[in-house]
Motif scaffolding. Structure first.
Motif, mmCIF file in Angstrom:
data_model
loop_
_atom_site.group_PDB
_atom_site.id
_atom_site.type_symbol
_atom_site.label_atom_id
_atom_site.label_comp_id
_atom_site.label_asym_id
_atom_site.label_seq_id
_atom_site.Cartn_x
_atom_site.Cartn_y
_atom_site.Cartn_z
ATOM 1 N N GLY A 88 -72.256 -44.872 38.666
ATOM 2 C CA GLY A 88 -71.150 -44.897 37.718
ATOM 3 C C GLY A 88 -71.372 -45.992 36.668
ATOM 4 N N PHE A 100 -74.199 -45.009 34.315
ATOM 5 C CA PHE A 100 -73.738 -44.029 33.319
ATOM 6 C C PHE A 100 -72.855 -44.698 32.277
ATOM 7 N N ARG A 101 -71.907 -45.553 32.713
ATOM 8 C CA ARG A 101 -71.002 -46.190 31.747
ATOM 9 C C ARG A 101 -71.782 -47.070 30.766
ATOM 10 N N PHE A 147 -69.021 -35.468 31.013
ATOM 11 C CA PHE A 147 -68.731 -35.286 32.440
ATOM 12 C C PHE A 147 -67.817 -36.407 32.942
ATOM 13 N N VAL A 194 -71.928 -35.532 36.884
ATOM 14 C CA VAL A 194 -73.056 -35.319 35.988
ATOM 15 C C VAL A 194 -74.059 -34.458 36.772
ATOM 16 N N ARG A 212 -73.965 -38.017 45.754
ATOM 17 C CA ARG A 212 -72.611 -37.491 45.789
ATOM 18 C C ARG A 212 -72.608 -35.998 46.092
HETATM 19 P P1 AMP Z 1 -67.891 -44.032 39.852
HETATM 20 O O1 AMP Z 1 -67.988 -45.285 39.042
HETATM 21 O O2 AMP Z 1 -68.801 -44.039 41.034
HETATM 22 O O3 AMP Z 1 -66.466 -43.684 40.213
HETATM 23 O O4 AMP Z 1 -68.420 -42.833 38.910
HETATM 24 C C1 AMP Z 1 -67.784 -42.531 37.685
HETATM 25 C C2 AMP Z 1 -68.252 -41.191 37.161
HETATM 26 O O5 AMP Z 1 -69.672 -41.217 36.931
HETATM 27 C C3 AMP Z 1 -68.041 -40.002 38.081
HETATM 28 O O6 AMP Z 1 -66.723 -39.461 37.995
HETATM 29 C C4 AMP Z 1 -69.088 -39.021 37.570
HETATM 30 O O7 AMP Z 1 -68.690 -38.436 36.343
HETATM 31 C C5 AMP Z 1 -70.259 -39.965 37.260
HETATM 32 N N1 AMP Z 1 -71.135 -40.162 38.454
HETATM 33 C C6 AMP Z 1 -71.327 -41.319 39.147
HETATM 34 N N2 AMP Z 1 -72.184 -41.137 40.163
HETATM 35 C C7 AMP Z 1 -72.545 -39.830 40.125
HETATM 36 C C8 AMP Z 1 -73.392 -39.013 40.919
HETATM 37 N N3 AMP Z 1 -74.058 -39.504 41.996
HETATM 38 N N4 AMP Z 1 -73.536 -37.706 40.581
HETATM 39 C C9 AMP Z 1 -72.901 -37.186 39.511
HETATM 40 N N5 AMP Z 1 -72.054 -37.890 38.734
HETATM 41 C C10 AMP Z 1 -71.879 -39.200 39.022
#
Ligand code: AMP
Length: 188
Positions: free
Chosen positions: A32, A35-36, A52, A59, A88
């Motif tokens: 996460g 991605f951020r 996404f 994603v 995930r």
């Molecule tokens: P998190 O910070 O772990 O709550 O992740 C935030 C967002 O990032 C999620 O809602 C997804 O959109 C994306 N994301 C994070 N980890 C994954 C993953 N392993 N597979 C797919 N999308 C992910």
């Protein structure tokens, strides 16, 4: 130590991962956060991932696994890591097994954090991230149950379940016990 942290949104994975990363001396790798960061820097990957994240959707597996494979190949992850939010999905878990096998390593444990729904919702409301609106939280929880809970089956013998309720310190102590580590390491 090579660890995974799995739990529903609001279970406190990020908070505990940061503390454990300091205690265990291994990098905290949160997909996460990765991605951020990409979204914030408006990279091509970030632009692809943003739609996404904004929709509370996962994603696609291939994009996510490529990013993780790359991150695990960095020198600081050689002696261990704490993966937060990956895998995930079952295909991601299978892909991670291949990545680790290619490097001749395996996981030491999979930490599952659980908490009752009211605790999860309170934490998310206190955090207030852009994807923490009521609708998106409900959607992300549904995805967690449908796509991520089956991942635990992939790791049957490795899973340690910890009740993530109480103070941050209490939860850390419970995790260390579940991992078979003396609690005194937390004061180092
Ligand atoms: P998190 O910070 O772990 O709550 O992740 C935030 C967002 O990032 C999620 O809602 C997804 O959109 C994306 N994301 C994070 N980890 C994954 C993953 N392993 N597979 C797919 N999308 C992910």
């Amino acid at each position: 130590m090579r660890l995974l942290l799995i739990g529903p949104p609001g279970a406190g994975k990020g908070t505990q991962a940061e503390i454990l990363s300091r205690i265990l001396g291994v990098p905290h790798i949160s997909t996460g956060d990765l991605f951020r960061d990409q979204v914030g820097r408006r990279t091509p990957l970030g632009r692809e991932a943003a739609r996404f994240l904004d929709a509370g959707e996962l994603v696609p597996d291939r994009v996510t696994t490529d990013m993780v494979r790359h991150r695990l190949g960095e020198p600081d992850a050689e002696r261990g890591f704490l993966l937060d939010g990956y895998p995930r999905t079952v295909p991601q878990a299978q892909a991670l097994s291949s990545v680790l096998a290619a490097g001749g390593t395996t996981l030491d444990a999979v930490l599952e954090l659980t908490a009752p729904e009211d605790v999860l919702v309170d934490r998310l409301l206190a955090r207030g991230r852009p994807d923490d609106t009521e609708d998106l939280v409900r959607h992300r929880r549904r995805i967690h149950h449908r796509r991520t809970v089956p991942v635990l089956g992939h790791y049957a013998g490795l899973v340690r379940t910890v009740e993530a309720v109480g103070t941050v310190e209490d939860i850390t102590a419970r995790i260390l016990t579940a991992l078979g580590l003396p609690e005194s390491v937390s004061t180092r």
